[in-house]
Design a protein around this motif. Structure first.
Motif, short mmCIF file in Angstrom:
data_model
loop_
_atom_site.label_atom_id
_atom_site.label_comp_id
_atom_site.label_asym_id
_atom_site.label_seq_id
_atom_site.Cartn_x
_atom_site.Cartn_y
_atom_site.Cartn_z
N ALA A 85 0.83 -1.22 0.00
CA ALA A 85 0.00 0.00 0.00
C ALA A 85 0.86 1.26 0.00
O ALA A 85 0.58 2.23 0.71
N GLY A 86 1.94 1.23 -0.78
CA GLY A 86 2.78 2.41 -0.91
C GLY A 86 3.73 2.64 0.25
O GLY A 86 4.45 3.63 0.28
N ILE A 87 3.74 1.73 1.23
CA ILE A 87 4.63 1.85 2.39
C ILE A 87 5.78 0.85 2.20
O ILE A 87 5.54 -0.30 1.88
N TYR A 88 7.00 1.33 2.42
CA TYR A 88 8.18 0.46 2.32
C TYR A 88 8.73 0.17 3.71
O TYR A 88 8.90 1.09 4.51
N SER A 89 9.05 -1.10 3.96
CA SER A 89 9.69 -1.45 5.23
C SER A 89 11.18 -1.11 5.17
O SER A 89 11.71 -0.81 4.10
N ASP A 90 11.84 -1.18 6.32
CA ASP A 90 13.31 -1.14 6.32
C ASP A 90 13.82 -2.45 5.72
O ASP A 90 13.09 -3.43 5.59
N TRP A 91 15.12 -2.45 5.41
CA TRP A 91 15.76 -3.66 4.90
C TRP A 91 16.00 -4.66 6.03
O TRP A 91 16.35 -4.26 7.14
N SER A 92 15.83 -5.94 5.73
CA SER A 92 16.20 -7.03 6.66
C SER A 92 17.41 -7.74 6.08
O SER A 92 17.40 -8.16 4.91
N LEU A 93 18.42 -7.91 6.90
CA LEU A 93 19.72 -8.40 6.43
C LEU A 93 19.91 -9.88 6.77
O LEU A 93 19.50 -10.33 7.85
N SER A 94 20.55 -10.60 5.85
CA SER A 94 20.91 -11.99 6.14
C SER A 94 22.21 -12.03 6.95
O SER A 94 22.91 -11.02 7.07
N CYS A 95 22.53 -13.17 7.50
CA CYS A 95 23.88 -13.39 8.03
C CYS A 95 24.86 -13.47 6.86
O CYS A 95 24.46 -13.66 5.71
N ARG A 96 26.13 -13.37 7.18
CA ARG A 96 27.16 -13.50 6.15
C ARG A 96 27.14 -14.94 5.61
O ARG A 96 26.97 -15.89 6.38
N PHE A 97 27.29 -15.07 4.30
CA PHE A 97 27.18 -16.39 3.66
C PHE A 97 28.38 -16.61 2.75
O PHE A 97 28.62 -15.85 1.82
N THR A 98 29.17 -17.64 3.05
CA THR A 98 30.32 -18.01 2.20
C THR A 98 30.02 -19.37 1.58
O THR A 98 30.02 -20.38 2.29
N PRO A 99 29.74 -19.42 0.28
CA PRO A 99 29.27 -20.67 -0.32
C PRO A 99 30.18 -21.87 -0.06
O PRO A 99 29.70 -22.95 0.31
N TRP A 100 31.48 -21.67 -0.22
CA TRP A 100 32.38 -22.83 -0.09
C TRP A 100 32.27 -23.45 1.31
O TRP A 100 32.30 -24.66 1.47
N ARG A 101 32.12 -22.60 2.30
CA ARG A 101 32.09 -23.08 3.68
C ARG A 101 30.71 -23.61 4.07
O ARG A 101 30.58 -24.48 4.91
N GLU A 102 29.67 -23.05 3.47
CA GLU A 102 28.34 -23.29 4.00
C GLU A 102 27.41 -24.10 3.12
O GLU A 102 26.36 -24.54 3.58
N THR A 103 27.74 -24.28 1.85
CA THR A 103 26.81 -25.06 1.03
C THR A 103 26.72 -26.48 1.57
O THR A 103 27.69 -27.00 2.13
N VAL A 104 25.55 -27.08 1.42
CA VAL A 104 25.37 -28.48 1.81
C VAL A 104 25.73 -29.33 0.60
O VAL A 104 25.24 -29.06 -0.50
N ILE A 105 26.59 -30.31 0.79
CA ILE A 105 26.98 -31.16 -0.33
C ILE A 105 26.07 -32.38 -0.34
O ILE A 105 25.83 -32.98 0.70
N GLY A 106 25.55 -32.68 -1.50
CA GLY A 106 24.60 -33.79 -1.61
C GLY A 106 25.32 -35.13 -1.67
O GLY A 106 26.54 -35.21 -1.83
N PRO A 107 24.54 -36.23 -1.56
CA PRO A 107 25.13 -37.56 -1.66
C PRO A 107 25.51 -37.90 -3.11
O PRO A 107 25.03 -37.23 -4.03
N PRO A 108 26.34 -38.92 -3.29
CA PRO A 108 26.67 -39.33 -4.66
C PRO A 108 25.50 -40.09 -5.29
O PRO A 108 24.62 -40.58 -4.59
N MET A 109 25.52 -40.16 -6.60
CA MET A 109 24.61 -41.06 -7.33
C MET A 109 25.25 -42.44 -7.30
O MET A 109 26.46 -42.56 -7.55
N VAL A 110 24.46 -43.45 -7.02
CA VAL A 110 25.00 -44.81 -6.90
C VAL A 110 24.32 -45.71 -7.93
O VAL A 110 23.10 -45.74 -8.01
N THR A 111 25.12 -46.42 -8.71
CA THR A 111 24.59 -47.44 -9.62
C THR A 111 25.17 -48.78 -9.18
O THR A 111 26.38 -48.88 -8.94
N VAL A 112 24.32 -49.79 -9.09
CA VAL A 112 24.75 -51.11 -8.60
C VAL A 112 24.70 -52.12 -9.74
O VAL A 112 23.70 -52.23 -10.43
N VAL A 113 25.81 -52.85 -9.91
CA VAL A 113 25.85 -53.95 -10.87
C VAL A 113 26.26 -55.19 -10.07
O VAL A 113 27.25 -55.15 -9.35
N HIS A 114 25.47 -56.28 -10.16
CA HIS A 114 25.86 -57.43 -9.33
C HIS A 114 26.19 -58.65 -10.17
O HIS A 114 25.68 -58.83 -11.27
#
Length: 214
Positions: free
Chosen positions: A90-119
């Protein structure tokens, strides 16, 4: 701009945070205390720590969602970043909300590997594939997470289906093809795997189960 401090304060976005999986990094927030008016829109900016000027994220300028993809803007994975969000209603702007500092290399979650099984009759051969980042090589293929980290694979065998928790570590290392031998024919074996980063002492979630009967 109309001044209405109560509304300004009540629409201010809450809990601004980065979430990141394999360097797919998005900024998330929650609406302010005011039950969100239909016309509330959000504006997102980002910057590298230490820079004085904020950059607008054009795709997330005046949006109604509570998430903004900043994968391309945070591609220098060793740099620390900030994101911030403001709301308008309605034409009103809030103040900015800030995130914490984010460093991708340190903080990204690494996923599991893809696994294929041959028996075969007494052994299982596993093929492991590292998760991929969103960033591409010149030829267009996505760069695997092994380019960014010294990753180990951890492979577990579950040979007692009644006891899901009974996982036995049968391999830890960097090989992409692993053979597990001396298994009993007629027994159902399930395999799960994780990626592990020794330097950060962090493991991924388990991969989805791959089961086979010899």
């Amino acid at each position: 701009v109309v001044e209405n401090p109560d509304l300004q304060d009540s629409i201010k976005p809450q809990k601004v945070e980065f979430r990141s999986l394999n360097f797919n990094s998005t900024l998330h927030w929650q609406p302010g205390r005011a039950r969100e008016a239909r016309d509330t829109v959000y504006f997102v900016q980002y910057k590298v720590y230490g820079q004085s000027t904020w950059q607008n994220k054009d795709d997330c300028w005046g949006i109604q969602n509570h998430v903004c993809d900043l994968t391309n803007e945070t591609s220098d994975i060793q740099e620390p970043y900030y994101g911030r969000v403001r709301a308008a209603s309605a034409g009103i702007y809030s103040d900015w909300s800030l995130s914490c500092r984010f460093t991708p290399w340190r903080e990204t979650v690494i996923g599991p590997p893809m696994v294929t099984v041959v028996h075969s009759n007494k052994s299982i051969t596993l093929k492991l594939q590292a998760p991929r980042s969103p960033y591409k090589r010149k030829r267009g293929s996505k760069i695997p997470m092994t380019n960014y980290y010294d990753l180990l694979y951890q492979v577990f065998i579950i040979n007692n289906l009644l006891d899901e928790q009974h996982r036995v570590l049968v391999y830890e290392g960097k090989d992409k093809v692993i053979k597990i031998e001396d298994l009993r024919p007629g027994v159902s074996y399930c395999i799960v795997a994780k990626t592990y980063v020794p330097m950060l002492d962090r493991s991924s979630a388990y991969s989805s189960r791959q089961c086979t009967v010899l």
